[in-house]
Write a protein that holds these residues in place. Structure first.
Motif, PDB file in Angstrom:
ATOM      1  N   ARG A  36       0.843  -1.203   0.000  1.00 47.15           N
ATOM      2  CA  ARG A  36       0.000   0.000   0.000  1.00 47.15           C
ATOM      3  C   ARG A  36       0.877   1.251   0.000  1.00 47.15           C
ATOM      4  O   ARG A  36       1.935   1.270   0.637  1.00 47.15           O
ATOM      5  CB  ARG A  36      -0.901   0.021   1.237  1.00 47.15           C
ATOM      6  N   THR A  39      -7.698 -11.429 -12.914  1.00 50.91           N
ATOM      7  CA  THR A  39      -8.289 -11.444 -11.568  1.00 50.91           C
ATOM      8  C   THR A  39      -9.703 -10.894 -11.665  1.00 50.91           C
ATOM      9  O   THR A  39     -10.233 -10.716 -12.762  1.00 50.91           O
ATOM     10  CB  THR A  39      -7.412 -10.609 -10.608  1.00 50.91           C
ATOM     11  N   GLU A  84     -13.456  -4.809 -12.639  1.00 54.99           N
ATOM     12  CA  GLU A  84     -14.527  -3.820 -12.652  1.00 54.99           C
ATOM     13  C   GLU A  84     -14.822  -3.597 -14.114  1.00 54.99           C
ATOM     14  O   GLU A  84     -14.037  -2.930 -14.802  1.00 54.99           O
ATOM     15  CB  GLU A  84     -14.040  -2.504 -12.023  1.00 54.99           C
ATOM     16  N   ASP A 126     -10.193  -5.033 -10.522  1.00 50.96           N
ATOM     17  CA  ASP A 126     -10.816  -4.662  -9.262  1.00 50.96           C
ATOM     18  C   ASP A 126      -9.685  -4.386  -8.263  1.00 50.96           C
ATOM     19  O   ASP A 126      -8.809  -5.231  -8.083  1.00 50.96           O
ATOM     20  CB  ASP A 126     -11.681  -5.838  -8.785  1.00 50.96           C
ATOM     21  N   PRO A 127      -9.673  -3.215  -7.619  1.00 52.75           N
ATOM     22  CA  PRO A 127      -8.588  -2.919  -6.667  1.00 52.75           C
ATOM     23  C   PRO A 127      -8.441  -3.989  -5.586  1.00 52.75           C
ATOM     24  O   PRO A 127      -7.354  -4.196  -5.061  1.00 52.75           O
ATOM     25  CB  PRO A 127      -8.990  -1.574  -6.059  1.00 52.75           C
ATOM     26  N   ASP A 128      -9.539  -4.677  -5.255  1.00 50.83           N
ATOM     27  CA  ASP A 128      -9.448  -5.750  -4.259  1.00 50.83           C
ATOM     28  C   ASP A 128      -8.955  -7.063  -4.866  1.00 50.83           C
ATOM     29  O   ASP A 128      -8.821  -8.058  -4.156  1.00 50.83           O
ATOM     30  CB  ASP A 128     -10.816  -5.988  -3.606  1.00 50.83           C
ATOM     31  N   GLY A 129      -8.721  -7.034  -6.168  1.00 52.44           N
ATOM     32  CA  GLY A 129      -8.338  -8.285  -6.841  1.00 52.44           C
ATOM     33  C   GLY A 129      -6.844  -8.426  -7.092  1.00 52.44           C
ATOM     34  O   GLY A 129      -6.402  -9.428  -7.662  1.00 52.44           O
ATOM     35  N   GLU A 170      -4.323  -9.060  -5.177  1.00 51.32           N
ATOM     36  CA  GLU A 170      -3.589 -10.160  -4.552  1.00 51.32           C
ATOM     37  C   GLU A 170      -3.881 -11.484  -5.255  1.00 51.32           C
ATOM     38  O   GLU A 170      -3.012 -12.350  -5.326  1.00 51.32           O
ATOM     39  CB  GLU A 170      -3.833 -10.170  -3.046  1.00 51.32           C
TER      40      GLU A 170
END
Lengths: 81, 210
Positions: free
Chosen positions: A54, B97, B100, B109-112, B114
């Motif tokens: 981050r 991954t 969006e 997707d920013p949460d994708g 990892e």
């Protein structure tokens, strides 16, 4: 105290060796390598293995090992308009 | 007072000299648009060789969202080689991954991230992101202004490829930048000995003897 790491540009396979202070942030690492490779820093992220680093994280929080390799990954956008 | 990170040394990747895949194990893609076909009758090798299993992943990914009319996207993982002064890439795998996406735009997707990184970690070779793929469901294969901005900002090396697939029209085409201008890229699907050699052809079943 300084830590030396390697950052790999995933798009080209090029690498840079960087010297970081413990107070440096991930954002500063991205800005540094983006300037070197003439990239838009806002369009990139850095990974350490499976982990996304981050922007506001500091080097001391990352527990990076000397000479560890991080990777610069693009965050592309596609569309048909 | 702290100082910004200091770059001590930079190194470019060395490009290895390597014979391209054998012509008997390569074919133009079966979804090639008609207007792309003349390029394939010209002499000379391809700029990108797309491993059959990677091609299937791209096509299946695009087809998986065709009913919803959504775009898909991912990275082309490969290696860069040179042969007789001609640079080309071999795409061995792809990575993607959660996305969006809408019918006209797509991004990770920013949460994708990892999950994306997990698939990059699984690559069994020292990959280079030799390009990216995305779909234009029902809109045909071309690079939009958004795509061109992505290509110029991230994939501007001569060997980088933008692979575009339209799962509705059943078209697939490839593009690259030459002196900052978008050009169509000749790409071929290739397979190894152990893979299906009947790509793009019908296969008749053999009658069993009584």
């Amino acid at each position: 105290m300084v830590v030396r790491v390697r950052v790999r540009n995933a798009e080209t396979g090029a690498t840079v060796d960087m010297e970081l202070e413990l107070e440096n942030t991930v954002e500063e690492i991205i800005e540094g390598v983006s300037a070197y490779w003439e990239k838009d820093p806002g369009a990139y992220v850095i990974r350490r293995g499976r982990r996304l680093l981050r922007g506001q994280q500091k080097v001391q929080e990352l527990d990076v090992q000397p000479n560890e390799e991080l990777e610069l990954i693009p965050d592309p956008e596609g569309g048909n308009r | 007072m702290r100082r910004p990170p200091v770059i001590l040394e930079g190194k470019d990747m060395e490009i290895e000299e390597m014979q391209p895949p054998a012509p008997e194990r390569t074919l133009p893609h079966k979804w090639l648009p008609n207007d792309a076909k003349p390029l394939y009758s010209e002499p000379g090798g391809a700029g990108m060789y797309l491993f059959k299993s990677a091609e299937e992943k791209v096509r299946n990914h695009a087809l998986s969202r065709v009913e919803e009319g959504l775009e898909v996207m991912g990275f082309l993982l490969g290696e860069v080689f040179t042969h007789d002064g001609h640079e080309y890439t071999v795409v061995r795998d792809v990575a993607t991954t959660g996305l969006e996406s809408t019918s006209v735009s797509v991004r990770f997707d920013p949460d994708g991230f990892e999950a994306l990184f997990a698939s990059l970690e699984c690559a069994r070779f020292r990959y280079v992101l030799v390009g990216w793929y995305h779909s234009h469901p029902g809109h045909g294969c071309f690079l939009s202004s958004t795509d061109i901005a992505t290509q110029k900002g991230m994939f501007a090396r001569p060997y980088h490829t933008a692979l575009v697939v339209d799962p509705v029209r059943r078209e697939m085409d490839a593009f690259c930048l030459v002196d900052g201008e978008v050009r169509r890229r000749k790409f071929l699907v290739y397979w190894d000995e152990y893979q299906n050699p009947y790509y793009g052809e019908s296969v008749r079943s053999r009658k069993m003897r009584a």
